[in-house]
Enzyme design. Structure first.
Site, PDB file in Angstrom:
ATOM      1  N   LYS A 279       0.854  -1.192   0.000  1.00  0.00           N
ATOM      2  CA  LYS A 279       0.000   0.000   0.000  1.00  0.00           C
ATOM      3  C   LYS A 279       0.888   1.240   0.000  1.00  0.00           C
ATOM      4  O   LYS A 279       1.773   1.380   0.856  1.00  0.00           O
ATOM      5  CB  LYS A 279      -0.850  -0.040   1.274  1.00  0.00           C
ATOM      6  CG  LYS A 279      -2.197   0.603   1.174  1.00  0.00           C
ATOM      7  CD  LYS A 279      -2.931   0.319   2.478  1.00  0.00           C
ATOM      8  CE  LYS A 279      -4.292   0.902   2.500  1.00  0.00           C
ATOM      9  NZ  LYS A 279      -4.864   0.820   3.841  1.00  0.00           N
TER      10      LYS A 279
HETATM   11  C1  E4P Z   1      -8.230   1.180   4.253  1.00  0.00           C
HETATM   12  O1  E4P Z   1      -7.487   0.790   3.404  1.00  0.00           O
HETATM   13  C2  E4P Z   1      -8.177   2.532   4.842  1.00  0.00           C
HETATM   14  O2  E4P Z   1      -6.948   2.772   5.407  1.00  0.00           O
HETATM   15  C3  E4P Z   1      -9.290   2.660   5.833  1.00  0.00           C
HETATM   16  O3  E4P Z   1     -10.500   2.210   5.244  1.00  0.00           O
HETATM   17  C4  E4P Z   1      -9.463   4.051   6.405  1.00  0.00           C
HETATM   18  O4  E4P Z   1     -10.633   4.084   7.189  1.00  0.00           O
HETATM   19  P1  E4P Z   1     -10.949   5.256   8.241  1.00  0.00           P
HETATM   20  O5  E4P Z   1     -11.218   6.495   7.478  1.00  0.00           O
HETATM   21  O6  E4P Z   1     -12.170   4.761   8.969  1.00  0.00           O
HETATM   22  O7  E4P Z   1      -9.738   5.376   9.118  1.00  0.00           O
END
Ligand code: E4P
Length: 217
Positions: free
Chosen positions: A83
């Site tokens: 990522k």
């Molecule tokens: C996933 O890949 C993201 O990092 C995550 O969905 C972020 O979610 P949040 O906005 O609830 O922290």
């Protein structure tokens, strides 16, 4: 539509994997912190619980350092998906890694133009954050609609991974639009099965079954 669990909590991932509904997992530095676990250790454990992609996020900001971190992370397991943030260095890293056959999830996407860049960089997944978009006075689902349109216009193969999902409404609308994946807290995945009329129906059927005096086994 594929369902990814947005968590680094092993027990929750194990429980979801057992339902057969889990297609992958996403983590981020905040979720790793919340788990209280060692990043490498917990990522390896998660990779063993699903055959699907498990996103592990780099924390470096420049391309060379991102590549060094990715090199370590991709050795964890074959289903690790690196990522990277949606920055020019992240996109450069995405291009280099996917060119090499490594899965890449480009994260922290808040505009359709950013998503266009990620597709051009060959991203496996683009992660638009709908919940955080909503929190800031925009409509997160409009963003997903725009990205779907643009990706279809050019037949980009990058999968739209709806992230920052907060409730069942986000999931329903993502499915209507034709998003490829939604990553959600485990509680949101499980909540999709809930309906008051299902509960009421079971209650009624069981009451009548009881009156028959029969048993199946
Ligand atoms: C996933 O890949 C993201 O990092 C995550 O969905 C972020 O979610 P949040 O906005 O609830 O922290």
């Amino acid at each position: 539509m594929k369902f990814f669990a947005d968590t680094a909590e092993i027990d929750a991932i194990r429980e979801l994997a057992a339902t057969g509904l889990l297609d992958g997992v996403t983590t981020n530095p905040s979720l790793i912190h919340k788990s209280g676990r060692d990043f490498m250790e917990v990522t390896k454990e998660i990779c063993g619980l699903t055959d699907g992609p498990v996103s592990a996020e780099v924390v470096a900001l420049d391309h060379e350092s991102m590549m060094r971190e990715a090199e370590v992370l991709r050795k964890i397991a074959d289903n690790v998906c690196i990522k990277v943030p949606l920055t020019i260095d992240g996109l450069k890293t995405c291009k280099a890694l996917t060119g090499d056959g490594t899965m890449v999830n480009v994260t922290l996407c808040f505009s359709a133009n950013q998503a266009l860049l990620a597709a051009k960089a060959g991203a496996t997944f683009i992660s638009p954050f709908v919940g955080r978009h909503d929190d800031n006075g925009f409509d997160g689902m409009d963003l997903i609609r725009d990205i779907r349109l643009i990706y279809d216009n050019y037949a980009f193969e990058t999968e739209i991974l709806v992230a920052s999902v907060r409730h069942a409404g986000h999931v329903l609308e993502s499915a209507r639009i034709g998003a490829d994946v939604a990553t959600m807290p485990p509680g949101v995945i499980l909540s999709l099965a809930n309906h008051v009329l299902t509960d009421k129906g079971i209650e009624g059927f069981l009451a009548d079954w009881e009156k028959t005096g029969q048993s199946i086994v």
